[in-house]
Design a protein around this motif. Structure first.
Motif, short mmCIF file in Angstrom:
data_model
loop_
_atom_site.label_atom_id
_atom_site.label_comp_id
_atom_site.label_asym_id
_atom_site.label_seq_id
_atom_site.Cartn_x
_atom_site.Cartn_y
_atom_site.Cartn_z
N ARG A 65 -3.96 12.43 -0.50
CA ARG A 65 -5.09 11.65 -0.24
C ARG A 65 -4.76 10.32 -0.83
O ARG A 65 -4.05 9.76 -1.94
N ASP A 66 -5.24 9.28 -0.12
CA ASP A 66 -5.25 7.75 -0.07
C ASP A 66 -3.80 7.18 -0.16
O ASP A 66 -3.54 6.34 -0.47
N ASN A 67 -2.95 8.17 0.36
CA ASN A 67 -1.49 7.54 0.67
C ASN A 67 -1.65 6.38 1.63
O ASN A 67 -0.79 5.41 1.50
N VAL A 68 -2.30 6.78 2.71
CA VAL A 68 -2.56 5.71 3.78
C VAL A 68 -4.00 5.52 3.93
O VAL A 68 -4.86 6.33 4.20
N THR A 69 -4.41 4.14 3.68
CA THR A 69 -5.92 3.94 3.70
C THR A 69 -6.31 2.90 4.28
O THR A 69 -5.49 2.15 4.96
N LEU A 70 -7.63 2.83 4.84
CA LEU A 70 -8.36 1.75 5.33
C LEU A 70 -9.19 1.03 4.10
O LEU A 70 -9.94 1.57 3.73
N LEU A 71 -8.68 -0.30 4.18
CA LEU A 71 -9.59 -0.87 3.11
C LEU A 71 -10.51 -1.82 3.90
O LEU A 71 -10.25 -2.44 4.99
N VAL A 104 10.44 2.61 2.97
CA VAL A 104 8.99 2.60 3.63
C VAL A 104 8.72 1.09 4.38
O VAL A 104 8.44 0.69 5.26
N CYS A 105 9.32 0.10 3.25
CA CYS A 105 9.16 -1.36 3.82
C CYS A 105 10.30 -1.81 4.77
O CYS A 105 9.50 -2.36 5.70
N SER A 134 -6.91 -10.12 11.90
CA SER A 134 -6.56 -8.87 11.75
C SER A 134 -7.56 -7.55 11.92
O SER A 134 -7.32 -6.51 11.76
N GLY A 135 -8.74 -8.23 11.41
CA GLY A 135 -9.84 -7.28 11.38
C GLY A 135 -10.53 -7.08 10.13
O GLY A 135 -9.98 -7.59 9.34
N GLU A 136 -11.81 -6.41 10.21
CA GLU A 136 -12.47 -6.22 9.08
C GLU A 136 -11.87 -4.99 8.12
O GLU A 136 -12.14 -5.05 6.90
N HIS A 137 -10.93 -4.38 8.82
CA HIS A 137 -10.32 -3.12 8.03
C HIS A 137 -8.73 -3.62 8.03
O HIS A 137 -8.21 -4.11 8.99
N VAL A 138 -8.22 -3.22 6.85
CA VAL A 138 -6.98 -3.39 6.68
C VAL A 138 -6.23 -1.84 6.53
O VAL A 138 -6.42 -1.32 5.42
N LEU A 139 -5.27 -1.52 7.16
CA LEU A 139 -4.62 -0.06 6.90
C LEU A 139 -3.51 -0.54 6.10
O LEU A 139 -2.45 -1.37 6.02
N THR A 140 -3.65 0.33 4.73
CA THR A 140 -2.68 0.08 3.89
C THR A 140 -1.93 1.01 3.34
O THR A 140 -2.47 2.35 3.11
N ILE A 141 -0.71 0.97 2.74
CA ILE A 141 0.16 2.04 2.37
C ILE A 141 0.17 1.96 1.01
O ILE A 141 0.76 0.98 0.47
N GLY A 173 4.92 -5.78 10.24
CA GLY A 173 3.87 -5.44 10.97
C GLY A 173 2.51 -5.98 10.63
O GLY A 173 2.54 -6.62 9.58
N PRO A 174 1.65 -5.80 11.24
CA PRO A 174 0.12 -6.13 10.95
C PRO A 174 -0.53 -5.38 9.93
O PRO A 174 -1.58 -5.63 9.47
N ILE A 175 0.18 -4.35 9.20
CA ILE A 175 -0.38 -3.42 8.13
C ILE A 175 -0.09 -4.05 6.90
O ILE A 175 0.88 -4.88 6.70
N ASN A 176 -0.58 -3.31 5.72
CA ASN A 176 -0.34 -3.96 4.54
C ASN A 176 0.29 -2.82 3.68
O ASN A 176 0.06 -1.87 3.61
N ILE A 177 1.55 -3.21 3.00
CA ILE A 177 2.29 -2.50 2.17
C ILE A 177 2.17 -2.95 0.71
O ILE A 177 2.58 -3.96 0.48
N LEU A 178 1.51 -2.26 -0.08
CA LEU A 178 0.91 -2.89 -1.24
C LEU A 178 2.26 -3.10 -2.16
O LEU A 178 3.16 -2.25 -2.27
#
Length: 315
Positions: free
Chosen positions: A254-260, A165-166, A270-277, A172-177
Motif C-alpha cells: 500500500r502507498d508504494n505507488v501513489t497519486l498525490l 528504480v531511479c 503535469s496535471g492536478e495529480h502527481v504519480l509518485t513512487i 519521466g513526468p512522474i515523481n520519485i521521492l
C-alpha cells in the motif's frame, strides 16, 4: 544483467545470536512500540489477531499489548514512550538535516522532534519536525541490532534498490521521492539500524491500485489530461522492465505507488495529480514465482492491469 538485489551480502548470516537479536528480540520490541498506532482496533479484532495462527509474530505481539491496554488503559502508550528515545537521533547537526531545516546545535528540544508516525510490513516510520520542512524517517526492522559490517551491507543494498528504480523511472513526468540512506542509532532503545529520510508528504495521497478502479482512473484523465502522460510513462516503463529484465517495482504494498493531489494554486502542466513512487522494493519475478507464488500472481495481475490501462489511454 544485474541481479545483485535479490538479497544483500549478509555478514551476520552465520551468527545465530545476531539473527535472534535482530529478527526476534528487536522486532518484538518494535511491535510493542508501535502498538498505540492500532489503538482504534476493536477488542474482538485484537483477540483475533492474537489467536489467529496466520497472524505474523509482529502483529500478534502488538495485539497482546493492546489487549492489556484494554484492561489497563494507558499501558500501551507508556510502554511505547519508554522504548522510544528521539534524543539519540544525530539529525540536529547532520549536514542533510541542516539543509532540510534543522538548527545546528539546537539540543534542547531534540527529544520532542520525533514522533511515531506509522508502520509498514518492513519498516517503522517517524515524523521529524524541522524548522522548514518535516521529514519522514524510515527505520528498517530487519537491520535493528546488526553488526557494523551487516549494517553497511544492508545500507548499500537499500541504496542500490533506490538507484535502480531511479534508473527505470527517472527523467519521466512522474515523481520519485528523494531519499537518503544512512546508519543511525534508531529511536528504539538507540539500537543501531539502517534508516532512510524522505520529505514528509502533507497533501492528499491515494494508492494507485487500491484506491481507484480502472474506470475511475480513466474518468480522471478527462478532468486531468496531464495525468495521462504520467500513467502512460509509468505503465510503459513497468512493462518494459518486466519484459527486458524479469524484474519489477514492488507495486503490491500500500502507498508504494501513489497519486498525490496537487493544490490548485500549485497545479502545473503535469496535471492536478502527481504519480509518485514512495517505496523502492524490487521483485525478481522468477524468484518470486518459486518462493511466493501468491505474491507473484498478485504482481502479474497488477502488471496486466497496467497493460490494459495503457491500451485504454492510447485508444
Amino acid at each position: 544483467m544485474n541481479r545483485t538485489m535479490t538479497g544483500p551480502l549478509d555478514p551476520d548470516q552465520g551468527s545465530l545470536s545476531g539473527k535472534i537479536r535482530s529478527q526476534f528480540f528487536y522486532k518484538a520490541l518494535d511491535s510493542v512500540a508501535t502498538a498505540p498506532l492500532r489503538a482504534d482496533q476493536r477488542l474482538t479484532d485484537r483477540f483475533w489477531k492474537l489467536l489467529n495462527p496466520r497472524s505474523s509474530n509482529y502483529d500478534r505481539v502488538a495485539a497482546a499489548v493492546n489487549v492489556f491496554d484494554g484492561l489497563a488503559p494507558g499501558v500501551a502508550g507508556r510502554w511505547s514512550r519508554r522504548l522510544l528515545d528521539y534524543g539519540q537521533l544525530p539529525l540536529a547537526t547532520a549536514p542533510l538535516a541542516t539543509a532540510a531545516g534543522f538548527r545546528n546545535g539546537a539540543q534542547s528540544d531534540r527529544s520532542r522532534r520525533g514522533e511515531l508516525h506509522a508502520y509498514g510490513s518492513g519498516a517503522t516510520l517517524f515524523l521529524l519536525q524541522g524548522t522548514r520542512r518535516a521529514l519522514i524517517l524510515k527505520v528498517y526492522r530487519r537491520t535493528l541490532g546488526r553488526s557494523s559490517a551487516g549494517l553497511i551491507s544492508l545500507a548499500r543494498y537499500f541504496r542500490q534498490k533506490y538507484t535502480t528504480v531511479c534508473s527505470w523511472y527517472g527523467g519521466g513526468p512522474i515523481n520519485i521521492l528523494p531519499s537518503w540512506y544512512f546508519i543511525l542509532n534508531a529511536p528504539l532503545l538507540a539500537t543501531p539500524a539502517v534508516g532512510m529520510l524522505q520529505p514528509y508528504i502533507d497533501v492528499e495521497m491515494k494508492d494507485l491500485f487500491l484506491d481507484f478502479s480502472t474506470s475511475q482512473l480513466l474518468g480522471m484523465l478527462e478532468e486531468d489530461p496531464g495525468l495521462a502522460a504520467q500513467l502512460r510513462f509509468f505503465s510503459k516503463q513497468s512493462l518494459a522492465v518486466a519484459e527486458r529484465e524479469g524484474r519489477c517495482l514492488d507495486i503490491v504494498g500500500r502507498d508504494n505507488v501513489t497519486l498525490l493531489r496537487t493544490p490548485v494554486s500549485e497545479a502545473t502542466a503535469s496535471g492536478e495529480h502527481v504519480l509518485t513512487i514512495l517505496d523502492y522494493g524490487v521483485f525478481d519475478l522468477a524468484e518470486k514465482r518459486v518462493a511466493a507464488p501468491k505474491a507473484y500472481d498478485h504482481v502479474m495481475w497488477r502488471l496486466n492491469r497496467l497493460e490494459n490501462l495503457l491500451k485504454e489511454i492510447d485508444m
